[in-house]
Design a protein around this motif. Structure first.
Motif, short mmCIF file in Angstrom:
data_model
loop_
_atom_site.label_atom_id
_atom_site.label_comp_id
_atom_site.label_asym_id
_atom_site.label_seq_id
_atom_site.Cartn_x
_atom_site.Cartn_y
_atom_site.Cartn_z
N ILE A 389 0.86 -1.18 0.00
CA ILE A 389 0.00 0.00 0.00
C ILE A 389 0.90 1.24 0.00
O ILE A 389 1.76 1.38 0.87
CB ILE A 389 -0.91 0.04 1.24
N VAL A 390 0.71 2.11 -0.98
CA VAL A 390 1.49 3.35 -1.06
C VAL A 390 0.54 4.51 -0.78
O VAL A 390 -0.45 4.71 -1.49
CB VAL A 390 2.13 3.51 -2.45
N THR A 391 0.85 5.27 0.28
CA THR A 391 -0.01 6.38 0.69
C THR A 391 0.79 7.67 0.67
O THR A 391 1.80 7.79 1.38
CB THR A 391 -0.58 6.15 2.10
N SER A 392 0.35 8.64 -0.13
CA SER A 392 0.99 9.95 -0.19
C SER A 392 0.25 10.90 0.73
O SER A 392 -0.96 11.15 0.56
CB SER A 392 0.98 10.48 -1.62
N ILE A 393 0.96 11.43 1.73
CA ILE A 393 0.36 12.29 2.75
C ILE A 393 0.78 13.73 2.50
O ILE A 393 1.97 14.03 2.36
CB ILE A 393 0.78 11.82 4.15
N ASN A 394 -0.19 14.62 2.44
CA ASN A 394 0.08 16.04 2.24
C ASN A 394 0.72 16.65 3.48
O ASN A 394 0.64 16.09 4.58
CB ASN A 394 -1.22 16.78 1.91
N PRO A 395 1.34 17.83 3.35
CA PRO A 395 1.95 18.48 4.52
C PRO A 395 0.96 18.73 5.65
O PRO A 395 1.36 18.78 6.82
CB PRO A 395 2.47 19.80 3.93
N ASP A 396 -0.35 18.87 5.33
CA ASP A 396 -1.34 19.12 6.39
C ASP A 396 -1.87 17.85 7.03
O ASP A 396 -2.76 17.90 7.88
CB ASP A 396 -2.50 19.96 5.84
N GLY A 397 -1.34 16.68 6.64
CA GLY A 397 -1.74 15.42 7.25
C GLY A 397 -2.83 14.68 6.52
O GLY A 397 -3.14 13.53 6.84
N SER A 398 -3.45 15.31 5.53
CA SER A 398 -4.47 14.63 4.74
C SER A 398 -3.81 13.74 3.69
O SER A 398 -2.63 13.91 3.37
CB SER A 398 -5.39 15.66 4.06
N VAL A 399 -4.59 12.80 3.17
CA VAL A 399 -4.06 11.89 2.15
C VAL A 399 -4.27 12.51 0.77
O VAL A 399 -5.42 12.83 0.39
CB VAL A 399 -4.74 10.51 2.23
N GLY A 400 -3.17 12.68 0.04
CA GLY A 400 -3.26 13.20 -1.32
C GLY A 400 -3.73 12.14 -2.29
O GLY A 400 -4.60 12.37 -3.12
#
Length: 547
Positions: A389-400
């Motif tokens: 599972i590849v999860t990209s997390i934005n600087p604000d903590g949300s998932v991009g």
């Protein structure tokens, strides 16, 4: 009397390549063939003094192999031999290169004194043990079965070792852990010992989720405690970051990360030199009766400012529908089912925009029925490393964005039942900082499995071994097993800005090309890795670069 060190090591593995080749943005070249080589390299410790230092194994012996940095030709092979300590053979724990100095570490349990010891010995430039020996740990425990285990991490500056010893005292109902920071002169820069009683909290689950050190020599430990109060039918979760800042004389400080109706499953930590610590991992939901579901609900992201001792960010992100379909199928995803807790946090990558990328891999170990006489029984072991599972997390903590790398990998071997793994405690006490696998099984298959992420110029590329029948396949339902890792070929998945996947397969695969173990590697610069490749009697070190 001199005896050989027996070894344990923490690892997984992978495979690859031949003289000069490329796959996507990755290019690989190999050095000279290692002549008359009966030892298999299982660890590339580092590069210093124009030399590359590696750990190798051959049957029951373990060796330090030294190579030239320029042409990667072999300089020397030296069997690891060490004088007895307390009339015991030290068990091998680690080999490390710290700011140009090479060390091996071995542990010994003193049965009479009930003490877990950790020793360090400096290695000369030519790979031989010197007389510079130091005892780093001498930790009191209760008995051999509760002697615990050592967990070792290298500092980002590669000039320190952060070492954690953790043990469970079952009868006394106490969890004990001790952490020390060691410099390249084997001096103890900082140390802390903690005892956590759990007699007042029946059913307490205690996890040392991660530990780390930053460029400032600040130490961080993530502690996760949870238990259910049967009377009130509530779940009590304590998720804390313990900090030991060098500027404050390594005095312990605690930051509480508070939330309700959720339970932390695991954690990966990334600490920078500016006082920010990022924590990410999986979480589960909690039922109305206070019991945690334990299955994976999604990914959380938190940022802690250790200077102000405040939590700047805490977000919980549920898996999106498309990701769940790939992991558990459309029927279960439509019913709102959660993901089975079989995914281990694999890697954490910092993005150029200040966000993070979390890779989590399906991992399963299957122990078969032992056969043999008495303690010398043999146990079949199967390692399964499947999708990531590849999860990209934005600087604000949300998932991009999130996506799933499709792969199915399996390796099986038979090993002595003794010492398959050394763990710090039972199922209610875990150390999530690593999984111990006996060094003696490396070379038998597990080192070919898993994957290697590379992040450069805002581009994530993940390399792994695959079956040739999977060329061009990205549908997880269509992926076939990699069963014969001796015939593995490299594959790469490249991710775009929005998480779209592009698969790249190697062209012109040679029948007898060497196979590379991506977890037997060393990052020598931000864009270059030292790797190890072999097939049967052919062995070579190589360099892998990002174009």
């Amino acid at each position: 009397m001199i005896k050989k060190i027996t070894c344990l090591f923490m690892m997984v593995g992978l495979s690859f390549v031949v003289n000069a080749q490329s796959i996507g943005p990755i290019s690989i070249t190999h050095g000279q063939e290692i002549e008359a080589d009966k030892e298999k390299i299982v660890r590339i410790a580092g590069e210093a003094n124009g030399k590359i230092y590696t750990l190798a194994t051959r049957k029951k012996g373990f060796y330090i192999k030294v190579f030239k940095s320029d042409d990667m030709s072999l300089i020397s092979t030296n069997e690891i031999e060490m004088k007895d300590f307390k009339d015991k053979e030290p068990e091998f724990e680690e080999i490390a290169v710290l700011d140009g100095k090479v060390f091996i570490l071995g542990s010994v349990y003193d049965k009479k004194a009930k003490v877990a010891n950790l020793l360090a010995v400096e290695i000369s430039e030519d790979g031989k043990l010197t007389n510079n020996t130091k005892k780093l740990f001498s930790t009191k425990v209760t008995k051999k079965r509760e002697r615990g285990a050592f967990y070792i991490k290298e500092s980002p500056g590669r000039d320190r070792l952060l070492i954690l010893h953790a043990a469970l005292f079952d009868k006394e109902e106490v969890i004990q852990y001790e952490i020390k920071l060691i410099n390249n002169d084997l001096d103890i820069m900082a140390q802390h010992l903690e005892k956590v009683p759990f007699s007042d909290r029946k059913g307490l689950e205690f996890d040392i989720a991660d530990f780390d050190v930053n460029f400032n020599d600040d130490i961080f430990i993530v502690i996760n405690e949870s238990y259910r109060d049967k009377k009130t039918k509530t779940n009590h979760e304590k998720f804390q970051l313990h900090t030991f800042k060098s500027a404050n004389g390594f005095e312990k400080e605690v930051v509480d990360i508070a939330f309700t109706d959720k339970e932390i499953i695991n954690c990966e930590m990334l600490a920078d030199e500016n006082g920010k610590v990022r924590l990410v991992g999986f979480y589960s939901s909690v039922r109305k009766n206070g019991k945690a579901n334990k299955e994976l609900k999604g990914v959380y992201a938190s940022v802690v400012d250790v200077n102000s001792k405040s939590v700047n960010q805490l977000k919980f992100n549920e898996f999106d529908y498309d990701t769940k379909v790939k992991l558990i199928g459309e029927r279960r995803a439509k019913k709102g089912k959660d993901v089975k807790p079989l995914y281990v946090t694999h890697s954490l990558v910092q993005k150029s925009d200040g966000g993070l990328i979390l890779l989590s891999e399906y991992q399963l170990y299957i122990l078969g029925r032992a056969s043999g006489i008495g303690p010398l029984s043999f146990t079949p072991v199967t390692h399964i490393n499947n999708e990531i599972i590849v999860t990209s997390i934005n600087p604000d903590g949300s998932v991009g964005w999130s996506n799933v790398i499709p792969k199915k990998q399996k390796a099986a071997y038979t090993t002595l039942a003794i010492g398959f793994g050394v763990f710090a405690g039972n199922s209610n006490f875990t150390v999530g900082a690593g999984v111990n696998i006996p060094l003696t099984v490396l070379g038998k298959g597990p080192e070919y499995l898993s994957a290697m992420p590379i992040y450069e110029n805002g581009q994530l590329t993940v390399l792994f071994n695959d079956n040739t029948k999977n060329y061009g396949v990205t549908d997880i339902e269509e992926i076939k097993w990699l069963g014969n890792y001796n015939k593995a070929v490299p594959a790469a998945i490249m991710f775009g800005d929005n998480g779209e996947m592009t698969r790249v397969d190697q062209e012109d695969v040679e029948k007898h090309q060497l196979i590379f173990r991506p977890r037997v590697h060393y990052r020598s610069s931000p864009t270059e890795y030292i790797i190890y490749s072999s097939r049967k009697s052919k062995d070579k070190l190589g360099r892998m670069k990002i174009n």
